[in-house]
Design a protein around this motif. Sequence first.
Motif: not given
Length: 483
Positions: A177, A125, A193, A255-256, A186, A206, A260
Amino acid sequence: MNLELLGPEIMLVGMALALLLMDCVVPAERRRLLGLGASAVTFALFLYMVSAATRGGEPRQAFGGMFVQDGLSVFFKALFLLAGSVVLALAVDWVEKTVTAVTEYFVLILLALVGMMLAASANHFAVLYVALELVTVTFYILTSYQRSRAPTLEAGVKYLILGALSSAFTVYGIALCFGASGTMSFATLAGRSAELAGDPLFQLGMLMVLGGLAFKVSLFPFQVWAPDVYEASPAPTTAFLAIGSKAAGVVLLVRLLGGVLPDLALKWEPLLMVVAGVSILYGSLCAIPQRSLKRLLGYSSIANGGFLMIGLAAVSKTGSAAVLFYLAGYLFTVLAAFLVISVVVQQLGTDDIAALSGLHQRSPLLAAGLLLAMVSLAGVPPLAGFFGKFLVLKALLEQGASMSAWYVLGLVAVLGVVISFWYYFGVVRALYWGGAASDASPLRVPRLAGVSLTACMAGIVLLGVFPASVWDAALAAVRDLRF
């Protein structure tokens, strides 16, 4: 530490510093050569990235896992570098005739490019935030670079205020977060997750990060800045903003949401679908009455952001790959449009669509370039824009079995395409059937702009006729994402 992974970024920073030093000794009338040199080096780095993508290999990390070099980052870095090389070439003629601080404009483009490339490799981040701020701060300056024009300064202030607000959303979301998870990595978040998808505090954080990234992509409800900034900013700035800043937000979303936190993305699927549908309708409907071509493309950018969000909402490798292909075609299309706009505005002093009447007589090349751009954006086969929309809708239909709301979103997307025909072909009508131009004298197309425009036109056609190679590259780029 794997410092060699940052080789392209280090070269770009070094080149920016070198340009500032050379500006002290190079005569004013030869400073355009600095821009040409920067464009050539950037294009050489693009070729290097293409070769790296062809070689493939396992993901590599640097700085304790904060920086990652994988298929996704290489694909987007190649896209950023190609866009940067064309924008620098576009800027050479524009700055020479418009502003006195020539070299500084090239340097700011290079620094924005560095920020975009860092965003593509962000695996933490902290890196995400620093990369986004580097991009945003440079665009604050690039947007209002023509200080003598009141509309440009006004656009810069609007972008500054709303950009600062989006940055505040992002940094506060990151803090939430971190408070909920105890980490900003990440890789660590990906391992948790499923657990974090049910944490309300983490979800709130988020959601705020997603809002900050939605600003970059000009998605509803963070889209209000786009039309004003597109209209008043210098053409090279708007071109880079339209593809570079948007793609920087997209790579982080991919990507997130895909790499992730896929569990959270699946939970937010209805929200992402609503954002996509409203963005498409808002951008398409608001574009209809526009008379400024740059403002029209601003609303078009919102609608295209909605199509990108469809691929992201699918939370699948097919959907993410469709987003990458869509951006590749969008790059050539948008750059072609703004190359034409830059030349037209410099010589006619306006980007009003009515002023394009008779352009096919005054400059067949400019008219053909804008024709291809508009037709591709409308999604007419067999151009790049058609296959981009086709692949996104294909990913949408694959999700239809899981939720009937996907079919509703599909109808909204098709409606958006139908509406877009009205305003895109309104531009085409002005080009070829808008009546004779009041001034029939030919428009001079600078050689560099002509070469760049021809290359973009070739890209629009070739990507539509031969999409397989880029589609395979997009699939390879998302191979390591977790779905």
